[in-house]
Design a protein around this motif. Structure first.
Motif, PDB file in Angstrom:
ATOM      1  N   UNK A 356       0.801  -1.228   0.000  1.00  0.00           N
ATOM      2  CA  UNK A 356       0.000   0.000   0.000  1.00  0.00           C
ATOM      3  C   UNK A 356       0.837   1.283   0.000  1.00  0.00           C
ATOM      4  N   UNK A 357       2.145   1.161   0.121  1.00  0.00           N
ATOM      5  CA  UNK A 357       2.989   2.354  -0.003  1.00  0.00           C
ATOM      6  C   UNK A 357       4.377   1.950  -0.510  1.00  0.00           C
ATOM      7  N   UNK A 374      12.448  -8.544   9.903  1.00  0.00           N
ATOM      8  CA  UNK A 374      11.058  -9.013  10.013  1.00  0.00           C
ATOM      9  C   UNK A 374      10.346  -8.299  11.149  1.00  0.00           C
ATOM     10  N   UNK A 375       9.023  -8.290  11.074  1.00  0.00           N
ATOM     11  CA  UNK A 375       8.198  -7.740  12.148  1.00  0.00           C
ATOM     12  C   UNK A 375       8.004  -8.813  13.215  1.00  0.00           C
ATOM     13  N   UNK A 376       8.258  -8.441  14.469  1.00  0.00           N
ATOM     14  CA  UNK A 376       8.009  -9.370  15.571  1.00  0.00           C
ATOM     15  C   UNK A 376       6.510  -9.482  15.824  1.00  0.00           C
ATOM     16  N   UNK A 470       4.693  -1.163  11.526  1.00  0.00           N
ATOM     17  CA  UNK A 470       3.871  -0.510  10.507  1.00  0.00           C
ATOM     18  C   UNK A 470       4.198  -1.001   9.093  1.00  0.00           C
ATOM     19  N   UNK A 471       5.331  -1.680   8.944  1.00  0.00           N
ATOM     20  CA  UNK A 471       5.686  -2.219   7.630  1.00  0.00           C
ATOM     21  C   UNK A 471       4.853  -3.437   7.248  1.00  0.00           C
ATOM     22  N   UNK A 488      -5.419   0.691   6.832  1.00  0.00           N
ATOM     23  CA  UNK A 488      -5.169   1.784   5.893  1.00  0.00           C
ATOM     24  C   UNK A 488      -3.732   2.301   5.968  1.00  0.00           C
ATOM     25  N   UNK A 489      -3.168   2.317   7.181  1.00  0.00           N
ATOM     26  CA  UNK A 489      -1.849   2.919   7.397  1.00  0.00           C
ATOM     27  C   UNK A 489      -0.693   1.974   7.100  1.00  0.00           C
ATOM     28  N   UNK A 490      -0.922   0.662   7.124  1.00  0.00           N
ATOM     29  CA  UNK A 490       0.170  -0.305   6.994  1.00  0.00           C
ATOM     30  C   UNK A 490       0.760  -0.282   5.587  1.00  0.00           C
ATOM     31  N   UNK A 491       2.068  -0.464   5.514  1.00  0.00           N
ATOM     32  CA  UNK A 491       2.734  -0.523   4.207  1.00  0.00           C
ATOM     33  C   UNK A 491       2.372  -1.803   3.472  1.00  0.00           C
TER      34      UNK A 491
END
Length: 533
Positions: A356-357, A374-376, A470-471, A488-491
Protein backbone atom coordinates in the motif's frame (compact mmCIF):
# COMPACT_ATOMS: atom_id res chain seq x y z
CA UNK A 1 -51.18 17.31 53.98
CA UNK A 2 -53.04 19.84 56.12
CA UNK A 3 -54.07 19.87 59.84
CA UNK A 4 -57.16 21.84 60.95
CA UNK A 5 -57.71 22.43 64.70
CA UNK A 6 -61.14 23.42 65.90
CA UNK A 7 -61.28 26.65 67.93
CA UNK A 8 -61.98 24.64 71.06
CA UNK A 9 -59.22 22.15 70.31
CA UNK A 10 -61.86 19.41 70.73
CA UNK A 11 -61.39 18.06 67.22
CA UNK A 12 -58.67 17.90 64.57
CA UNK A 13 -59.21 17.31 60.85
CA UNK A 14 -56.40 15.82 58.66
CA UNK A 15 -56.85 16.36 54.92
CA UNK A 16 -54.73 15.62 51.85
CA UNK A 17 -54.61 17.52 48.56
CA UNK A 18 -53.51 14.46 46.54
CA UNK A 19 -56.71 12.57 46.94
CA UNK A 20 -55.25 9.60 48.79
CA UNK A 21 -56.76 10.57 52.13
CA UNK A 22 -59.74 12.89 51.87
CA UNK A 23 -60.06 13.71 55.55
CA UNK A 24 -59.73 12.23 58.98
CA UNK A 25 -61.54 13.88 61.85
CA UNK A 26 -60.44 13.17 65.39
CA UNK A 27 -62.53 14.13 68.38
CA UNK A 28 -60.55 14.81 71.46
CA UNK A 29 -61.88 13.98 74.89
CA UNK A 30 -59.96 16.02 77.36
CA UNK A 31 -60.59 13.69 80.22
CA UNK A 32 -58.83 10.78 78.43
CA UNK A 33 -55.93 12.33 76.42
CA UNK A 34 -53.85 15.36 77.19
CA UNK A 35 -53.29 18.00 74.52
CA UNK A 36 -49.54 17.34 74.65
CA UNK A 37 -49.99 13.59 74.01
CA UNK A 38 -52.45 14.28 71.24
CA UNK A 39 -50.12 16.77 69.61
CA UNK A 40 -47.23 14.29 69.64
CA UNK A 41 -49.45 11.58 68.20
CA UNK A 42 -50.48 13.83 65.36
CA UNK A 43 -46.88 14.70 64.60
CA UNK A 44 -45.94 10.99 64.42
CA UNK A 45 -48.86 10.27 62.10
CA UNK A 46 -47.93 13.21 59.92
CA UNK A 47 -44.38 11.82 59.69
CA UNK A 48 -45.38 8.21 58.93
CA UNK A 49 -48.19 8.71 56.46
CA UNK A 50 -46.00 9.93 53.53
CA UNK A 51 -43.76 6.83 53.89
CA UNK A 52 -46.77 4.55 53.96
CA UNK A 53 -48.02 6.27 50.83
CA UNK A 54 -44.70 5.90 49.00
CA UNK A 55 -44.25 2.23 49.96
CA UNK A 56 -47.79 1.45 48.91
CA UNK A 57 -47.21 3.17 45.57
CA UNK A 58 -43.97 1.20 44.97
CA UNK A 59 -45.61 -2.14 45.67
CA UNK A 60 -48.54 -1.20 43.46
CA UNK A 61 -46.24 -0.16 40.59
CA UNK A 62 -44.17 -3.32 40.92
CA UNK A 63 -47.37 -5.31 40.50
CA UNK A 64 -45.77 -8.33 42.14
CA UNK A 65 -49.09 -9.96 42.93
CA UNK A 66 -51.33 -7.26 41.46
CA UNK A 67 -52.71 -6.67 44.94
CA UNK A 68 -56.22 -5.17 44.91
CA UNK A 69 -57.26 -5.64 48.54
CA UNK A 70 -56.04 -4.38 51.88
CA UNK A 71 -55.42 -7.97 52.97
CA UNK A 72 -53.16 -8.64 49.94
CA UNK A 73 -51.43 -5.34 50.41
CA UNK A 74 -50.78 -6.18 54.02
CA UNK A 75 -49.20 -9.46 53.10
CA UNK A 76 -46.83 -7.61 50.77
CA UNK A 77 -46.07 -4.69 53.10
CA UNK A 78 -45.84 -6.67 56.32
CA UNK A 79 -42.57 -8.54 55.62
CA UNK A 80 -40.96 -5.37 54.27
CA UNK A 81 -41.88 -3.27 57.26
CA UNK A 82 -40.75 -6.01 59.64
CA UNK A 83 -37.53 -6.73 57.70
CA UNK A 84 -38.51 -10.29 56.73
CA UNK A 85 -37.77 -11.84 53.30
CA UNK A 86 -40.79 -12.16 51.03
CA UNK A 87 -41.84 -15.29 49.19
CA UNK A 88 -40.09 -14.42 45.90
CA UNK A 89 -36.70 -14.14 47.62
CA UNK A 90 -37.18 -17.45 49.38
CA UNK A 91 -38.31 -19.08 46.12
CA UNK A 92 -35.17 -17.93 44.30
CA UNK A 93 -32.98 -19.17 47.15
CA UNK A 94 -34.63 -22.60 47.01
CA UNK A 95 -34.21 -22.70 43.23
CA UNK A 96 -30.47 -22.00 43.57
CA UNK A 97 -30.11 -24.93 45.93
CA UNK A 98 -31.92 -27.27 43.54
CA UNK A 99 -29.90 -26.09 40.53
CA UNK A 100 -26.62 -26.59 42.39
CA UNK A 101 -27.70 -30.07 43.43
CA UNK A 102 -28.68 -31.05 39.88
CA UNK A 103 -25.47 -29.56 38.49
CA UNK A 104 -23.38 -31.80 40.74
CA UNK A 105 -25.21 -34.95 39.62
CA UNK A 106 -24.88 -36.96 36.42
CA UNK A 107 -27.66 -36.53 33.89
CA UNK A 108 -29.72 -39.76 33.69
CA UNK A 109 -29.25 -41.80 30.51
CA UNK A 110 -32.17 -42.19 28.16
CA UNK A 111 -33.99 -39.15 29.50
CA UNK A 112 -36.70 -38.09 27.05
CA UNK A 113 -36.21 -34.43 26.31
CA UNK A 114 -38.56 -31.81 24.89
CA UNK A 115 -37.49 -30.11 21.68
CA UNK A 116 -37.97 -26.55 22.90
CA UNK A 117 -38.45 -24.47 26.03
CA UNK A 118 -42.14 -23.93 25.29
CA UNK A 119 -42.59 -27.70 25.07
CA UNK A 120 -40.80 -28.05 28.41
CA UNK A 121 -43.21 -25.55 30.00
CA UNK A 122 -46.18 -27.43 28.54
CA UNK A 123 -44.88 -30.74 29.95
CA UNK A 124 -44.40 -29.12 33.36
CA UNK A 125 -48.02 -27.99 33.35
CA UNK A 126 -49.41 -31.33 32.17
CA UNK A 127 -47.24 -33.62 34.30
CA UNK A 128 -46.94 -31.44 37.40
CA UNK A 129 -43.13 -31.58 37.52
CA UNK A 130 -41.46 -30.80 40.77
CA UNK A 131 -38.58 -28.29 40.78
CA UNK A 132 -35.84 -30.94 40.67
CA UNK A 133 -37.35 -32.72 37.65
CA UNK A 134 -37.64 -29.39 35.86
CA UNK A 135 -34.00 -28.53 36.64
CA UNK A 136 -32.79 -31.97 35.53
CA UNK A 137 -34.58 -31.74 32.18
CA UNK A 138 -33.40 -28.18 31.67
CA UNK A 139 -29.78 -29.21 32.30
CA UNK A 140 -30.07 -32.16 29.90
CA UNK A 141 -31.55 -29.92 27.21
CA UNK A 142 -28.73 -27.40 27.56
CA UNK A 143 -26.10 -30.16 27.38
CA UNK A 144 -27.74 -31.54 24.24
CA UNK A 145 -27.90 -28.12 22.56
CA UNK A 146 -24.27 -27.43 23.54
CA UNK A 147 -23.15 -30.67 21.85
CA UNK A 148 -25.11 -29.79 18.73
CA UNK A 149 -23.63 -26.28 18.60
CA UNK A 150 -20.09 -27.66 19.04
CA UNK A 151 -20.66 -30.24 16.32
CA UNK A 152 -21.94 -27.52 13.99
CA UNK A 153 -18.94 -25.33 14.78
CA UNK A 154 -16.48 -28.13 14.02
CA UNK A 155 -18.34 -28.93 10.79
CA UNK A 156 -18.14 -25.25 9.84
CA UNK A 157 -14.40 -25.24 10.48
CA UNK A 158 -13.95 -28.35 8.35
CA UNK A 159 -15.95 -26.85 5.48
CA UNK A 160 -13.92 -23.65 5.75
CA UNK A 161 -10.69 -25.68 5.67
CA UNK A 162 -11.77 -27.45 2.48
CA UNK A 163 -12.87 -24.15 0.94
CA UNK A 164 -9.50 -22.59 1.77
CA UNK A 165 -7.59 -25.56 0.33
CA UNK A 166 -9.58 -25.77 -2.89
CA UNK A 167 -8.91 -23.77 -6.05
CA UNK A 168 -11.84 -21.47 -6.89
CA UNK A 169 -13.46 -22.12 -10.25
CA UNK A 170 -12.63 -18.65 -11.54
CA UNK A 171 -8.93 -18.90 -10.70
CA UNK A 172 -8.74 -22.40 -12.22
CA UNK A 173 -10.41 -21.03 -15.36
CA UNK A 174 -7.92 -18.15 -15.51
CA UNK A 175 -4.97 -20.54 -15.32
CA UNK A 176 -6.34 -22.83 -18.05
CA UNK A 177 -7.17 -20.01 -20.45
CA UNK A 178 -3.80 -18.32 -20.00
CA UNK A 179 -2.02 -21.65 -20.50
CA UNK A 180 -3.94 -22.14 -23.72
CA UNK A 181 -3.01 -18.60 -24.75
CA UNK A 182 0.66 -19.42 -24.18
CA UNK A 183 0.48 -22.23 -26.74
CA UNK A 184 -1.45 -20.26 -29.37
CA UNK A 185 -0.24 -16.67 -29.01
CA UNK A 186 3.38 -15.80 -29.73
CA UNK A 187 3.05 -12.53 -27.85
CA UNK A 188 2.14 -14.50 -24.70
CA UNK A 189 5.40 -16.43 -25.12
CA UNK A 190 7.66 -13.44 -25.56
CA UNK A 191 10.80 -13.43 -23.47
CA UNK A 192 10.51 -11.94 -19.98
CA UNK A 193 12.21 -9.62 -19.61
CA UNK A 194 13.37 -8.57 -23.05
CA UNK A 195 16.97 -9.60 -23.91
CA UNK A 196 18.46 -6.13 -23.42
CA UNK A 197 17.17 -6.06 -19.83
CA UNK A 198 18.51 -9.47 -18.79
CA UNK A 199 21.67 -8.06 -17.11
CA UNK A 200 19.48 -6.11 -14.69
CA UNK A 201 18.17 -9.36 -13.18
CA UNK A 202 21.45 -9.65 -11.27
CA UNK A 203 22.15 -5.95 -10.77
CA UNK A 204 22.21 -5.31 -7.00
CA UNK A 205 21.69 -1.57 -7.47
CA UNK A 206 18.05 -2.36 -8.32
CA UNK A 207 15.38 -3.27 -5.79
CA UNK A 208 14.71 -6.98 -6.17
CA UNK A 209 11.46 -8.60 -5.01
CA UNK A 210 10.93 -12.37 -4.94
CA UNK A 211 7.63 -14.23 -4.81
CA UNK A 212 6.91 -17.97 -5.10
CA UNK A 213 3.33 -18.92 -5.99
CA UNK A 214 1.09 -20.97 -8.27
CA UNK A 215 -1.81 -18.47 -7.97
CA UNK A 216 -1.77 -16.22 -11.05
CA UNK A 217 -4.44 -13.82 -9.80
CA UNK A 218 -2.77 -13.39 -6.41
CA UNK A 219 0.61 -12.82 -8.07
CA UNK A 220 -0.88 -10.14 -10.30
CA UNK A 221 -2.19 -8.24 -7.26
CA UNK A 222 1.15 -8.39 -5.41
CA UNK A 223 3.13 -7.12 -8.41
CA UNK A 224 0.58 -4.49 -9.43
CA UNK A 225 0.23 -3.08 -5.91
CA UNK A 226 4.01 -2.94 -5.49
CA UNK A 227 4.61 -1.13 -8.78
CA UNK A 228 1.65 1.25 -8.51
CA UNK A 229 2.66 2.43 -5.03
CA UNK A 230 6.38 2.76 -5.79
CA UNK A 231 7.95 6.17 -6.10
CA UNK A 232 10.67 4.65 -8.28
CA UNK A 233 9.07 1.81 -10.31
CA UNK A 234 11.91 2.03 -12.83
CA UNK A 235 14.31 0.37 -10.35
CA UNK A 236 11.99 -2.51 -9.42
CA UNK A 237 12.83 -6.04 -10.52
CA UNK A 238 10.27 -8.74 -9.71
CA UNK A 239 11.27 -12.41 -9.71
CA UNK A 240 8.11 -14.54 -9.84
CA UNK A 241 8.79 -18.25 -9.24
CA UNK A 242 6.11 -20.84 -9.91
CA UNK A 243 5.75 -24.57 -10.47
CA UNK A 244 5.92 -26.37 -13.80
CA UNK A 245 2.18 -26.76 -14.33
CA UNK A 246 1.48 -23.05 -13.73
CA UNK A 247 4.51 -21.66 -15.55
CA UNK A 248 2.86 -21.19 -18.98
CA UNK A 249 -0.20 -19.40 -17.57
CA UNK A 250 1.89 -17.21 -15.25
CA UNK A 251 4.23 -16.24 -18.09
CA UNK A 252 1.25 -15.42 -20.33
CA UNK A 253 -0.27 -13.07 -17.76
CA UNK A 254 2.83 -10.93 -17.27
CA UNK A 255 3.74 -11.04 -20.97
CA UNK A 256 0.28 -9.76 -21.91
CA UNK A 257 -0.01 -7.37 -18.96
CA UNK A 258 3.39 -5.65 -18.59
CA UNK A 259 3.87 -3.18 -15.75
CA UNK A 260 6.53 -0.92 -17.25
CA UNK A 261 8.90 0.51 -16.27
CA UNK A 262 9.25 -2.29 -13.69
CA UNK A 263 11.07 -5.43 -14.82
CA UNK A 264 9.33 -8.79 -14.33
CA UNK A 265 10.89 -12.23 -14.60
CA UNK A 266 8.79 -15.39 -14.49
CA UNK A 267 10.61 -18.62 -13.82
CA UNK A 268 9.53 -22.19 -13.08
CA UNK A 269 11.26 -24.27 -10.42
CA UNK A 270 12.26 -26.65 -13.20
CA UNK A 271 14.30 -23.87 -14.81
CA UNK A 272 16.69 -23.41 -11.88
CA UNK A 273 19.80 -25.51 -12.49
CA UNK A 274 20.65 -25.60 -8.79
CA UNK A 275 17.15 -26.62 -7.67
CA UNK A 276 17.58 -30.40 -7.98
CA UNK A 277 16.55 -33.17 -5.63
CA UNK A 278 20.15 -33.59 -4.52
CA UNK A 279 20.35 -29.96 -3.43
CA UNK A 280 16.89 -29.85 -1.90
CA UNK A 281 16.71 -32.67 0.65
CA UNK A 282 13.46 -31.27 2.01
CA UNK A 283 11.70 -32.65 -1.08
CA UNK A 284 12.93 -36.17 -0.49
CA UNK A 285 12.23 -35.93 3.23
CA UNK A 286 8.64 -34.78 2.82
CA UNK A 287 7.83 -37.30 0.12
CA UNK A 288 9.56 -40.32 1.69
CA UNK A 289 7.94 -40.25 5.13
CA UNK A 290 4.95 -42.60 5.16
CA UNK A 291 1.68 -40.89 6.00
CA UNK A 292 2.83 -37.31 5.50
CA UNK A 293 0.64 -36.73 2.47
CA UNK A 294 -2.25 -38.41 4.23
CA UNK A 295 -1.72 -36.09 7.20
CA UNK A 296 -2.24 -33.07 4.98
CA UNK A 297 -4.83 -34.49 2.58
CA UNK A 298 -6.63 -37.09 4.70
CA UNK A 299 -9.61 -37.12 7.06
CA UNK A 300 -8.88 -34.47 9.68
CA UNK A 301 -11.72 -35.57 11.97
CA UNK A 302 -10.43 -39.11 12.43
CA UNK A 303 -8.38 -39.36 15.60
CA UNK A 304 -9.32 -35.87 16.77
CA UNK A 305 -10.94 -35.88 20.22
CA UNK A 306 -13.41 -33.07 19.62
CA UNK A 307 -14.90 -33.35 23.10
CA UNK A 308 -11.58 -32.33 24.67
CA UNK A 309 -10.58 -29.50 22.34
CA UNK A 310 -11.90 -26.04 21.60
CA UNK A 311 -12.98 -24.75 18.19
CA UNK A 312 -10.07 -22.30 18.27
CA UNK A 313 -7.51 -25.07 18.83
CA UNK A 314 -9.14 -27.23 16.19
CA UNK A 315 -9.03 -24.32 13.72
CA UNK A 316 -5.30 -23.89 14.42
CA UNK A 317 -4.70 -27.60 13.80
CA UNK A 318 -6.61 -27.44 10.53
CA UNK A 319 -4.60 -24.45 9.40
CA UNK A 320 -1.42 -26.39 10.19
CA UNK A 321 -2.61 -29.18 7.89
CA UNK A 322 -2.93 -27.04 4.80
CA UNK A 323 -1.57 -28.94 1.76
CA UNK A 324 0.56 -25.92 0.84
CA UNK A 325 3.00 -26.87 3.62
CA UNK A 326 4.32 -29.81 1.61
CA UNK A 327 4.77 -27.70 -1.54
CA UNK A 328 8.30 -26.88 -2.62
CA UNK A 329 7.09 -23.33 -3.34
CA UNK A 330 6.41 -22.85 0.34
CA UNK A 331 9.92 -24.03 1.32
CA UNK A 332 11.64 -22.19 -1.50
CA UNK A 333 12.60 -19.09 0.50
CA UNK A 334 15.17 -21.08 2.49
CA UNK A 335 17.20 -21.42 -0.75
CA UNK A 336 17.29 -17.76 -1.80
CA UNK A 337 21.08 -17.34 -1.53
CA UNK A 338 21.63 -20.24 -3.94
CA UNK A 339 18.78 -19.30 -6.31
CA UNK A 340 20.08 -15.72 -6.66
CA UNK A 341 23.85 -16.04 -6.26
CA UNK A 342 24.58 -12.60 -7.72
CA UNK A 343 22.20 -10.59 -5.53
CA UNK A 344 23.05 -8.97 -2.21
CA UNK A 345 19.62 -8.15 -0.82
CA UNK A 346 16.02 -9.09 -1.67
CA UNK A 347 12.55 -8.55 -0.25
CA UNK A 348 10.53 -11.73 -0.18
CA UNK A 349 6.72 -11.40 -0.44
CA UNK A 350 3.98 -13.97 0.08
CA UNK A 351 1.23 -14.12 -2.54
CA UNK A 352 -1.47 -13.13 -0.03
CA UNK A 353 -0.14 -9.64 0.67
CA UNK A 354 -1.03 -6.23 -0.73
CA UNK A 355 1.51 -3.38 -0.87
CA UNK A 356 0.00 0.00 0.00
CA UNK A 357 2.99 2.35 0.00
CA UNK A 358 6.50 2.70 -1.40
CA UNK A 359 8.82 -0.02 -0.11
CA UNK A 360 12.06 1.63 -1.24
CA UNK A 361 13.02 2.61 2.35
CA UNK A 362 13.35 -1.09 3.21
CA UNK A 363 16.66 -1.12 1.33
CA UNK A 364 17.93 1.67 3.60
CA UNK A 365 17.26 -0.21 6.85
CA UNK A 366 20.46 -1.18 8.62
CA UNK A 367 20.04 -4.84 9.59
CA UNK A 368 23.14 -4.55 11.80
CA UNK A 369 24.72 -7.66 10.34
CA UNK A 370 21.55 -9.75 10.69
CA UNK A 371 20.14 -11.83 7.87
CA UNK A 372 16.39 -11.40 8.21
CA UNK A 373 14.51 -8.10 8.71
CA UNK A 374 11.06 -9.01 10.01
CA UNK A 375 8.20 -7.74 12.15
CA UNK A 376 8.01 -9.37 15.57
CA UNK A 377 4.62 -10.90 16.39
CA UNK A 378 4.69 -10.87 20.19
CA UNK A 379 4.17 -7.14 20.66
CA UNK A 380 1.11 -5.12 19.71
CA UNK A 381 -2.39 -4.06 20.63
CA UNK A 382 -4.08 -6.97 18.87
CA UNK A 383 -3.79 -9.85 21.35
CA UNK A 384 -5.25 -12.29 18.83
CA UNK A 385 -2.63 -11.66 16.13
CA UNK A 386 0.34 -10.09 17.90
CA UNK A 387 0.78 -12.47 20.81
CA UNK A 388 2.80 -15.20 19.13
CA UNK A 389 5.78 -16.67 20.95
CA UNK A 390 7.65 -19.93 20.47
CA UNK A 391 5.17 -21.71 22.77
CA UNK A 392 2.45 -21.02 20.16
CA UNK A 393 4.28 -23.05 17.53
CA UNK A 394 6.23 -25.79 19.32
CA UNK A 395 5.33 -28.74 21.53
CA UNK A 396 7.27 -27.94 24.70
CA UNK A 397 6.23 -31.23 26.28
CA UNK A 398 8.68 -32.83 23.85
CA UNK A 399 12.10 -33.12 25.57
CA UNK A 400 14.03 -32.13 22.46
CA UNK A 401 12.09 -28.89 22.18
CA UNK A 402 12.10 -28.18 25.92
CA UNK A 403 15.87 -28.47 26.18
CA UNK A 404 16.61 -26.43 23.04
CA UNK A 405 14.13 -23.53 22.96
CA UNK A 406 12.68 -20.82 25.18
CA UNK A 407 8.84 -20.89 25.15
CA UNK A 408 8.65 -17.13 25.74
CA UNK A 409 10.99 -16.17 22.90
CA UNK A 410 9.31 -13.74 20.53
CA UNK A 411 8.21 -15.07 17.14
CA UNK A 412 8.39 -13.10 13.91
CA UNK A 413 6.44 -13.01 10.67
CA UNK A 414 7.00 -14.62 7.30
CA UNK A 415 5.31 -12.85 4.40
CA UNK A 416 7.32 -9.65 4.03
CA UNK A 417 11.00 -10.12 4.85
CA UNK A 418 14.18 -8.27 3.96
CA UNK A 419 16.96 -10.81 3.43
CA UNK A 420 20.63 -9.83 3.37
CA UNK A 421 21.92 -12.61 1.13
CA UNK A 422 25.58 -11.74 1.69
CA UNK A 423 25.23 -12.17 5.45
CA UNK A 424 23.11 -15.28 4.93
CA UNK A 425 25.81 -17.02 2.89
CA UNK A 426 28.12 -16.82 5.92
CA UNK A 427 25.74 -18.84 8.12
CA UNK A 428 24.47 -22.43 8.38
CA UNK A 429 20.80 -21.39 8.33
CA UNK A 430 19.83 -23.74 5.52
CA UNK A 431 21.44 -26.80 7.11
CA UNK A 432 19.87 -26.03 10.48
CA UNK A 433 16.48 -25.78 8.77
CA UNK A 434 16.97 -29.12 7.02
CA UNK A 435 18.15 -30.94 10.15
CA UNK A 436 15.23 -29.84 12.30
CA UNK A 437 12.72 -30.52 9.55
CA UNK A 438 14.04 -34.05 9.02
CA UNK A 439 14.05 -34.75 12.76
CA UNK A 440 10.45 -33.61 13.14
CA UNK A 441 9.40 -35.73 10.18
CA UNK A 442 11.16 -38.77 11.63
CA UNK A 443 9.30 -38.20 14.93
CA UNK A 444 5.94 -38.12 13.14
CA UNK A 445 5.51 -34.35 13.49
CA UNK A 446 5.49 -34.46 17.29
CA UNK A 447 7.72 -31.41 17.78
CA UNK A 448 5.53 -28.99 15.80
CA UNK A 449 2.64 -29.06 13.36
CA UNK A 450 2.56 -25.72 11.63
CA UNK A 451 4.26 -25.73 8.24
CA UNK A 452 7.45 -23.87 7.42
CA UNK A 453 7.57 -21.16 10.07
CA UNK A 454 8.65 -23.31 13.05
CA UNK A 455 11.84 -24.68 11.43
CA UNK A 456 12.56 -21.14 10.21
CA UNK A 457 12.11 -19.76 13.73
CA UNK A 458 14.84 -22.17 14.83
CA UNK A 459 17.12 -21.74 11.83
CA UNK A 460 17.08 -17.92 11.96
CA UNK A 461 17.60 -17.66 15.74
CA UNK A 462 20.12 -14.91 16.36
CA UNK A 463 19.86 -13.71 12.76
CA UNK A 464 16.65 -11.63 12.92
CA UNK A 465 16.51 -7.83 13.05
CA UNK A 466 13.13 -6.47 14.21
CA UNK A 467 11.66 -3.80 11.94
CA UNK A 468 8.82 -1.37 12.67
CA UNK A 469 5.40 -3.12 12.83
CA UNK A 470 3.87 -0.51 10.51
CA UNK A 471 5.69 -2.22 7.63
CA UNK A 472 3.73 -5.45 7.94
CA UNK A 473 0.17 -5.88 9.30
CA UNK A 474 -0.90 -9.50 9.72
CA UNK A 475 -4.07 -11.43 10.42
CA UNK A 476 -6.46 -10.23 7.70
CA UNK A 477 -7.17 -13.84 6.76
CA UNK A 478 -8.34 -14.95 10.20
CA UNK A 479 -9.04 -11.81 12.24
CA UNK A 480 -12.34 -10.21 11.19
CA UNK A 481 -11.98 -7.48 13.85
CA UNK A 482 -8.76 -6.09 12.41
CA UNK A 483 -8.59 -2.36 13.10
CA UNK A 484 -9.67 -0.56 9.93
CA UNK A 485 -7.43 2.46 10.46
CA UNK A 486 -4.41 0.22 11.03
CA UNK A 487 -5.13 -1.53 7.73
CA UNK A 488 -5.17 1.78 5.89
CA UNK A 489 -1.85 2.92 7.40
CA UNK A 490 0.17 -0.31 6.99
CA UNK A 491 2.73 -0.52 4.21
CA UNK A 492 2.01 -4.21 3.64
CA UNK A 493 -1.20 -5.96 4.67
CA UNK A 494 -1.17 -9.73 4.93
CA UNK A 495 -4.20 -11.99 4.49
CA UNK A 496 -2.54 -14.87 6.32
CA UNK A 497 -5.11 -17.40 7.44
CA UNK A 498 -7.87 -19.28 5.64
CA UNK A 499 -10.07 -16.34 4.62
CA UNK A 500 -8.16 -15.28 1.55
CA UNK A 501 -9.63 -12.28 -0.31
CA UNK A 502 -10.05 -14.27 -3.54
CA UNK A 503 -12.25 -16.84 -1.76
CA UNK A 504 -15.95 -16.63 -0.97
CA UNK A 505 -15.04 -17.08 2.71
CA UNK A 506 -12.93 -13.91 2.69
CA UNK A 507 -14.03 -11.11 5.01
CA UNK A 508 -16.21 -8.74 2.98
CA UNK A 509 -15.08 -5.53 4.69
CA UNK A 510 -11.39 -6.39 4.20
CA UNK A 511 -11.63 -7.60 0.60
CA UNK A 512 -11.68 -4.13 -1.11
CA UNK A 513 -8.07 -3.50 -0.07
CA UNK A 514 -7.18 -6.45 -2.31
CA UNK A 515 -9.73 -6.13 -5.16
CA UNK A 516 -8.52 -2.56 -5.68
CA UNK A 517 -5.57 -4.06 -7.60
CA UNK A 518 -7.46 -6.69 -9.61
CA UNK A 519 -7.70 -5.79 -13.30
CA UNK A 520 -11.40 -6.43 -13.82
CA UNK A 521 -11.25 -4.91 -17.31
CA UNK A 522 -9.00 -7.76 -18.46
CA UNK A 523 -10.79 -10.14 -20.84
CA UNK A 524 -9.50 -13.26 -19.10
CA UNK A 525 -10.56 -12.02 -15.67
CA UNK A 526 -13.97 -10.95 -16.95
CA UNK A 527 -14.65 -14.15 -18.91
CA UNK A 528 -13.68 -16.34 -15.96
CA UNK A 529 -16.08 -14.44 -13.69
CA UNK A 530 -13.47 -13.72 -11.06
CA UNK A 531 -14.97 -12.67 -7.75
CA UNK A 532 -16.27 -9.12 -8.18
CA UNK A 533 -15.66 -6.46 -5.50
Amino acid sequence: MQLHFSPSMRSITISSTNGFLDFMKIKVAARHISYRTLFHTILILAFLLPFVFILTAVVTLEGVNKCSSLDCLGRRLGPRLLGRPDESVRLVSDLYKILNQVNSEETPDGLKLPESFSQLVAEMKNNQYDAKTFATKLKAMMEKFDKEVRASKFAELMNKHFAASAIPKGIHCLSLRLTDEYSSNAHARRQLPSPELLPLLSDSSYHHFVMATDNILAASVVVASTVQNSLKPEIIVFHVITDKKTYAGMHSWFALNPLSPAIIEVKGVHQFDWLTRENVPVLEAVESIHGIRNYYHGNHITGANLSETTPRRFASKLQARSPKYISILNHLRIYLPELFPNLDKVVFLDDDVVIQRDLSPLWDIDLEGKVNGAVETCKGEDDWVMSKRFKNYFNFSHPRIAESLDPDECAWAYGMNIFDLRAWRKTNIRDTYHNWLKENLSLNLTMWKLGTLPPALIAFRGHVHAIDPSWHLLGLGYQSKTNFESVKKAAVIHYNGQSKPWLEIGFEHLRPFWTKYVNYSNDFVRNCHILEP
